[in-house]
Design a protein around this motif. Structure first.
Motif, PDB file in Angstrom:
ATOM      1  N   PHE A 180       0.365   3.345  -4.786  1.00 46.53           N
ATOM      2  CA  PHE A 180      -0.814   3.763  -4.014  1.00 46.53           C
ATOM      3  C   PHE A 180      -1.989   2.803  -4.227  1.00 46.53           C
ATOM      4  O   PHE A 180      -2.750   2.522  -3.291  1.00 46.53           O
ATOM      5  CB  PHE A 180      -1.212   5.193  -4.398  1.00 46.53           C
ATOM      6  CG  PHE A 180      -0.382   6.244  -3.718  1.00 46.53           C
ATOM      7  CD1 PHE A 180      -0.493   6.474  -2.352  1.00 46.53           C
ATOM      8  CD2 PHE A 180       0.537   6.993  -4.437  1.00 46.53           C
ATOM      9  CE1 PHE A 180       0.278   7.443  -1.722  1.00 46.53           C
ATOM     10  CE2 PHE A 180       1.322   7.956  -3.812  1.00 46.53           C
ATOM     11  CZ  PHE A 180       1.190   8.181  -2.446  1.00 46.53           C
ATOM     12  N   VAL A 181      -2.152   2.274  -5.450  1.00 42.11           N
ATOM     13  CA  VAL A 181      -3.227   1.307  -5.704  1.00 42.11           C
ATOM     14  C   VAL A 181      -3.012   0.048  -4.867  1.00 42.11           C
ATOM     15  O   VAL A 181      -3.952  -0.478  -4.253  1.00 42.11           O
ATOM     16  CB  VAL A 181      -3.286   0.950  -7.211  1.00 42.11           C
ATOM     17  CG1 VAL A 181      -4.258  -0.215  -7.439  1.00 42.11           C
ATOM     18  CG2 VAL A 181      -3.730   2.161  -8.032  1.00 42.11           C
ATOM     19  N   VAL A 182      -1.780  -0.449  -4.798  1.00 42.05           N
ATOM     20  CA  VAL A 182      -1.471  -1.643  -4.005  1.00 42.05           C
ATOM     21  C   VAL A 182      -1.744  -1.399  -2.531  1.00 42.05           C
ATOM     22  O   VAL A 182      -2.396  -2.204  -1.854  1.00 42.05           O
ATOM     23  CB  VAL A 182       0.002  -2.071  -4.214  1.00 42.05           C
ATOM     24  CG1 VAL A 182       0.436  -3.068  -3.143  1.00 42.05           C
ATOM     25  CG2 VAL A 182       0.191  -2.692  -5.587  1.00 42.05           C
ATOM     26  N   VAL A 183      -1.246  -0.275  -2.019  1.00 45.41           N
ATOM     27  CA  VAL A 183      -1.378   0.019  -0.586  1.00 45.41           C
ATOM     28  C   VAL A 183      -2.834   0.172  -0.176  1.00 45.41           C
ATOM     29  O   VAL A 183      -3.227  -0.249   0.929  1.00 45.41           O
ATOM     30  CB  VAL A 183      -0.577   1.295  -0.241  1.00 45.41           C
ATOM     31  CG1 VAL A 183      -0.893   1.763   1.171  1.00 45.41           C
ATOM     32  CG2 VAL A 183       0.911   1.040  -0.386  1.00 45.41           C
ATOM     33  N   LEU A 184      -3.664   0.736  -1.050  1.00 43.51           N
ATOM     34  CA  LEU A 184      -5.059   1.001  -0.708  1.00 43.51           C
ATOM     35  C   LEU A 184      -6.005  -0.128  -1.114  1.00 43.51           C
ATOM     36  O   LEU A 184      -7.220  -0.027  -0.881  1.00 43.51           O
ATOM     37  CB  LEU A 184      -5.515   2.308  -1.372  1.00 43.51           C
ATOM     38  CG  LEU A 184      -4.758   3.578  -0.938  1.00 43.51           C
ATOM     39  CD1 LEU A 184      -5.218   4.775  -1.752  1.00 43.51           C
ATOM     40  CD2 LEU A 184      -4.954   3.827   0.555  1.00 43.51           C
TER      41      LEU A 184
END
Length: 468
Positions: A94-98
């Protein structure tokens, strides 16, 4: 060994299959960056060095995860460690995607790396401790099969989103296997050997009865209890004990050689390598890479069928020989393409495809799955988590060095020079395996431990006689 002890039940197959889903996380993240990096480069305007950082940042996390995963798996158990890894993987994804900044992207990649650093060795460790010895090789190799499936899934996801250049969607697809692993492992039992290790033999007996499908597990339980009593609780200093030195050297040596022969250069940079060979379009190079992923999966299936039949050692030797020949083909192909002889009839793209197919097939039949199998078999129970942690840290560190220097090495000595260097390493790996790696097919974990202990006693006895 009794027939009940080696009995294969449906439940043990389910347990192994669920734990092996950790391999999908490993494989998916390994494969997804190869296609995503083409578009990440554009969005963040990355230099060659920054591209290497983007690719290899996950390996920094993997080193951290592998370093602390050993003590963690001994303290809280194999099952709980895999659960923790799945949670960290989901958070990192989720950190990468956001992420809107390259620095935030790197933080997410490091979190993902911590997760796969833990899962990469705790999953095969867990499977080896629940599997009957008759098919332990095949069940542990399920983890490698799902790594290859994870890579193939990632290649397919990359291809699907390549037209839109949506690298965030590529990474987000990893949420699906991460969630399945989290739910699945929550329902699985703890390792019976770990339960004995923490002095819960009654609970271990219950797990053994369930996974062996029989109420009489006294022989196997007694062997495990005896092994724990003889060894006691292990510490880092125990890794240099006489009976552990050779297994430790084997694990660390194979960890380095598995990476130094160039496998993750091929996995991470396969589309880039195809672009070197003339496939300039991102979609075309990613599509070519999907074929490599299919070969990886199919040959890993062959390895699973062979490993408990042909044995570990022969497959390793044939595997490394094939990898060396493939790298030689690539090295010569790129060398000829850059010389006057480069006007040969056969295109460099075809030579590259043939070389990569031979290379990946050779890796998949031996060094790929059998490295993880060997390090799950050869260590005493008392230091198994710590020793596997050290071997895995070494593997990820070697992975990091190779991935972080590939493009720089290409700039320094050319594509041909890099591939010929990998071929030379493969020759050294073949000699290492031929000289040192024993056959463990058909032996229980306790029998393998006794083998290395007796070998250490013989060696020490010979040294004492020499002093006399």
């Amino acid at each position: 060994m009794t027939s009940e002890r080696g009995k294969v039940t449906g439940f043990v197959l389910v347990v192994a299959a669920i734990a092996a889903i950790a391999g999908i996380l490993f494989g998916f993240d390994t494969g997804v960056i190869s296609g995503a990096i083409l578009f990440i480069n554009e969005e963040f305007s990355l230099t060659s060095v920054m591209t290497e950082v983007a690719v290899s940042s996950v390996l920094v996390g993997a080193i951290i995860g592998a370093l602390f995963g050993g003590p963690l798996s001994d303290r809280v158990g194999r099952r709980s460690s895999i659960l923790a890894a799945s949670v960290i993987f989901l958070i990192g994804t989720f950190v990468v995607v956001l992420s809107s900044l390259f620095s935030i992207f790197l933080i997410g990649r490091i979190l993902i790396g911590i997760a796969i650093g833990i899962a990469s060795f705790v999953a095969p460790l867990y499977i080896s401790e629940v599997a009957p010895e008759s098919i332990r090789g095949a069940l542990v190799s399920l983890n490698q099969l799902l790594i290859t499936i994870g890579i193939l899934i990632a290649y397919g996801v990359n291809f699907y989103f390549a037209a839109a250049g949506d690298w965030r969607a590529m990474f987000f697809a990893g949420v699906i296997p991460g969630t399945i692993l989290l739910i699945g492992m929550y329902l699985m039992p703890r390792s019976p050997r770990w339960l004995v290790f923490i002095n819960r033999p009654d609970a271990a007996a219950g797990v053994l009865q369930k996974i062996r499908g029989t109420p009489d597990v006294s022989e196997e339980l007694n062997d495990i209890v005896k092994s724990v009593r003889e060894e006691g609780a292990g510490t880092w200093s125990d890794l240099v004990a006489p009976a552990v030195r050779l297994p430790l050297a084997l694990g660390v040596g194979l960890a380095v050689l598995q990476q130094a022969t160039g496998i993750n250069t091929v996995i991470y940079y396969a589309p880039t390598i195809f672009q070197f060979a003339g496939l300039a379009e991102a979609t075309a190079s990613i599509a070519a890479t999907v074929g490599i992923g299919i070969v990886n999966v199919l040959v890993t299936l062959v390895a699973i069928w062979l490993v408990d039949r042909a044995g570990r050692r022969p497959l390793l030797l044939w595997s490394v020989a094939g990898m060396g020949i493939a790298m030689l083909i690539l090295g010569i192909g790129f060398a000829l393409s850059n010389s006057s002889a480069g006007q040969m009839a056969v295109s460099l793209g075809l030579v590259t495809a043939i070389g990569l197919i031979i290379y990946v097939a050779s890796f998949a039949v031996g060094l790929g799955p059998i490295f993880w199998l060997i390090i799950s078999e050869i260590y005493p129970l008392s230091v198994r988590g710590l020793a596997m942690s050290l071997a895995t840290v070494t593997n990820w560190a070697a992975n990091f060095i190779i991935a972080a220097t590939f493009l720089s090495m290409v700039n320094l000595i050319g594509q041909s020079g890099v591939f010929l260097l990998y071929a030379l390493v493969a020759l050294f790996a073949w000699l290492f395996i031929f000289k040192l790696v024993p056959e463990t097919k058909g032996m229980s974990l306790e029998q393998i431990e006794a083998y290395f202990r007796s070998r250490a006693h013989r060696r020490l006895g010979g040294e004492e006689k020499g002093v006399e």
